[in-house]
Motif scaffolding. Sequence first.
Motif, PDB file in Angstrom:
ATOM      1  N   LEU A   5       0.907  -0.961  -0.090  1.00 34.47           N
ATOM      2  CA  LEU A   5       0.148  -0.385   0.155  1.00 34.47           C
ATOM      3  C   LEU A   5       1.132   0.726   0.175  1.00 34.47           C
ATOM      4  O   LEU A   5       1.725   1.256   0.934  1.00 34.47           O
ATOM      5  N   GLN A   6       0.579   1.913  -1.249  1.00 37.85           N
ATOM      6  CA  GLN A   6       1.916   2.601  -0.940  1.00 37.85           C
ATOM      7  C   GLN A   6       0.373   4.517  -1.809  1.00 37.85           C
ATOM      8  O   GLN A   6      -0.473   4.666  -2.063  1.00 37.85           O
ATOM      9  N   ALA A   7       1.430   5.778  -0.642  1.00 40.56           N
ATOM     10  CA  ALA A   7       0.918   6.857  -1.389  1.00 40.56           C
ATOM     11  C   ALA A   7       0.919   7.230  -2.493  1.00 40.56           C
ATOM     12  O   ALA A   7       2.329   6.624  -3.273  1.00 40.56           O
ATOM     13  N   SER A   8       0.011   7.534  -3.228  1.00 46.30           N
ATOM     14  CA  SER A   8       0.022   8.143  -4.619  1.00 46.30           C
ATOM     15  C   SER A   8      -0.735   9.422  -4.745  1.00 46.30           C
ATOM     16  O   SER A   8      -0.738  10.473  -3.509  1.00 46.30           O
ATOM     17  N   LEU A   9      -0.597  11.007  -6.232  1.00 46.30           N
ATOM     18  CA  LEU A   9      -1.346  11.355  -6.517  1.00 46.30           C
ATOM     19  C   LEU A   9      -2.619  11.537  -5.868  1.00 46.30           C
ATOM     20  O   LEU A   9      -3.171  12.632  -5.439  1.00 46.30           O
ATOM     21  N   VAL A  10      -3.703  10.248  -5.854  1.00 53.52           N
ATOM     22  CA  VAL A  10      -4.498  10.929  -5.911  1.00 53.52           C
ATOM     23  C   VAL A  10      -4.862   9.814  -4.322  1.00 53.52           C
ATOM     24  O   VAL A  10      -6.131   9.482  -4.135  1.00 53.52           O
ATOM     25  N   GLY A  11      -4.529   9.739  -4.065  1.00 53.68           N
ATOM     26  CA  GLY A  11      -4.681   8.659  -2.595  1.00 53.68           C
ATOM     27  C   GLY A  11      -4.003   7.527  -1.740  1.00 53.68           C
ATOM     28  O   GLY A  11      -2.584   7.875  -1.584  1.00 53.68           O
ATOM     29  N   ALA A  12      -3.810   6.532  -2.648  1.00 57.66           N
ATOM     30  CA  ALA A  12      -3.226   5.224  -2.711  1.00 57.66           C
ATOM     31  C   ALA A  12      -3.196   4.073  -3.373  1.00 57.66           C
ATOM     32  O   ALA A  12      -4.323   4.406  -4.087  1.00 57.66           O
ATOM     33  N   THR A  13      -2.259   3.344  -3.679  1.00 59.41           N
ATOM     34  CA  THR A  13      -2.594   2.479  -4.369  1.00 59.41           C
ATOM     35  C   THR A  13      -1.943   0.917  -3.470  1.00 59.41           C
ATOM     36  O   THR A  13      -1.008   1.086  -2.754  1.00 59.41           O
ATOM     37  N   ALA A  14      -2.896   0.160  -3.716  1.00 58.76           N
ATOM     38  CA  ALA A  14      -2.655  -1.062  -3.386  1.00 58.76           C
ATOM     39  C   ALA A  14      -2.017  -2.256  -4.205  1.00 58.76           C
ATOM     40  O   ALA A  14      -3.160  -1.316  -5.080  1.00 58.76           O
ATOM     41  N   THR A  15      -1.006  -2.704  -4.236  1.00 56.40           N
ATOM     42  CA  THR A  15      -0.699  -3.893  -5.232  1.00 56.40           C
ATOM     43  C   THR A  15      -0.928  -4.837  -5.274  1.00 56.40           C
ATOM     44  O   THR A  15       0.067  -5.549  -4.066  1.00 56.40           O
ATOM     45  N   PHE A  16      -1.287  -6.325  -5.297  1.00 59.41           N
ATOM     46  CA  PHE A  16      -1.245  -7.453  -5.199  1.00 59.41           C
ATOM     47  C   PHE A  16       0.276  -7.855  -6.304  1.00 59.41           C
ATOM     48  O   PHE A  16      -0.561  -7.479  -7.601  1.00 59.41           O
ATOM     49  N   GLU A  17       0.712  -8.689  -6.205  1.00 60.47           N
ATOM     50  CA  GLU A  17       1.424  -9.748  -7.032  1.00 60.47           C
ATOM     51  C   GLU A  17       1.355 -11.589  -6.497  1.00 60.47           C
ATOM     52  O   GLU A  17       1.327 -11.690  -5.828  1.00 60.47           O
ATOM     53  N   ARG A  18       0.858 -12.039  -7.847  1.00 57.57           N
ATOM     54  CA  ARG A  18       0.741 -13.470  -7.608  1.00 57.57           C
ATOM     55  C   ARG A  18       1.665 -13.980  -9.215  1.00 57.57           C
ATOM     56  O   ARG A  18       1.132 -13.700  -9.904  1.00 57.57           O
ATOM     57  N   HIS A  19       2.213 -15.079  -8.609  1.00 59.78           N
ATOM     58  CA  HIS A  19       2.519 -15.712  -9.850  1.00 59.78           C
ATOM     59  C   HIS A  19       1.770 -17.328  -9.838  1.00 59.78           C
ATOM     60  O   HIS A  19       1.460 -18.060  -8.976  1.00 59.78           O
ATOM     61  N   TYR A  20       0.713 -17.791 -10.908  1.00 64.87           N
ATOM     62  CA  TYR A  20       0.067 -18.913 -11.567  1.00 64.87           C
ATOM     63  C   TYR A  20       1.296 -19.845 -12.004  1.00 64.87           C
ATOM     64  O   TYR A  20       1.707 -18.796 -13.202  1.00 64.87           O
ATOM     65  N   LYS A  21       0.435 -21.408 -11.989  1.00 65.45           N
ATOM     66  CA  LYS A  21       1.710 -22.168 -12.871  1.00 65.45           C
ATOM     67  C   LYS A  21       1.175 -22.008 -14.410  1.00 65.45           C
ATOM     68  O   LYS A  21       1.333 -22.509 -14.983  1.00 65.45           O
TER      69      LYS A  21
END
Length: 165
Positions: A5-21
């Motif tokens: 969860l990171q601050a952005s110019l308009v609020g915040a950005t949540a980034t999920f990273e997944r690796h699928y087979k």
Amino acid sequence: MIATLQASLVGATATFERHYKQPVDKVWAMLTDNALLAKWFPELKAQDLSAGGSMIFDMGDGSSVVMEIMDIKVNSILEYVWGNDSVRFELSPDGDGTRLLLIESISEITSHTAKDLSGWHVCLDVIEALLDGEELQNRKKVWEQWFVEYTRLVEEFRFTRTNRG
């Protein structure tokens, strides 16, 4: 792994990273094929998979919300309006599998943010289980466990934003 969860110019950005087979086209189908969408997010349907097209969210009370597709590139990008915010799925090949980024742009951190983030986390777990030919048991219990973690993440984010300086 928990989202960032990171601050952005308009609020915040949540980034999920997944690796699928599985390859990109299989993961893409989970995001866009209504029969597969119903298995991991029954309230969500693709109506018109084109830029300016829409996803439909069934509110469960007989009403629905039309969410405009902001960006789409087959097997690569799907971004649509999500309330006052947006969600973006980015897919890329990762060896024989797929790297998925889910990026939620959040205009305002609210009391509902941790619930939404926990929900997305579990959705991505369900997608993985379905792709692997399995089923995630007791989604509610899994959600409750992640809700504790995302509540902590949101509170840390708020604290950091309030006390930086």
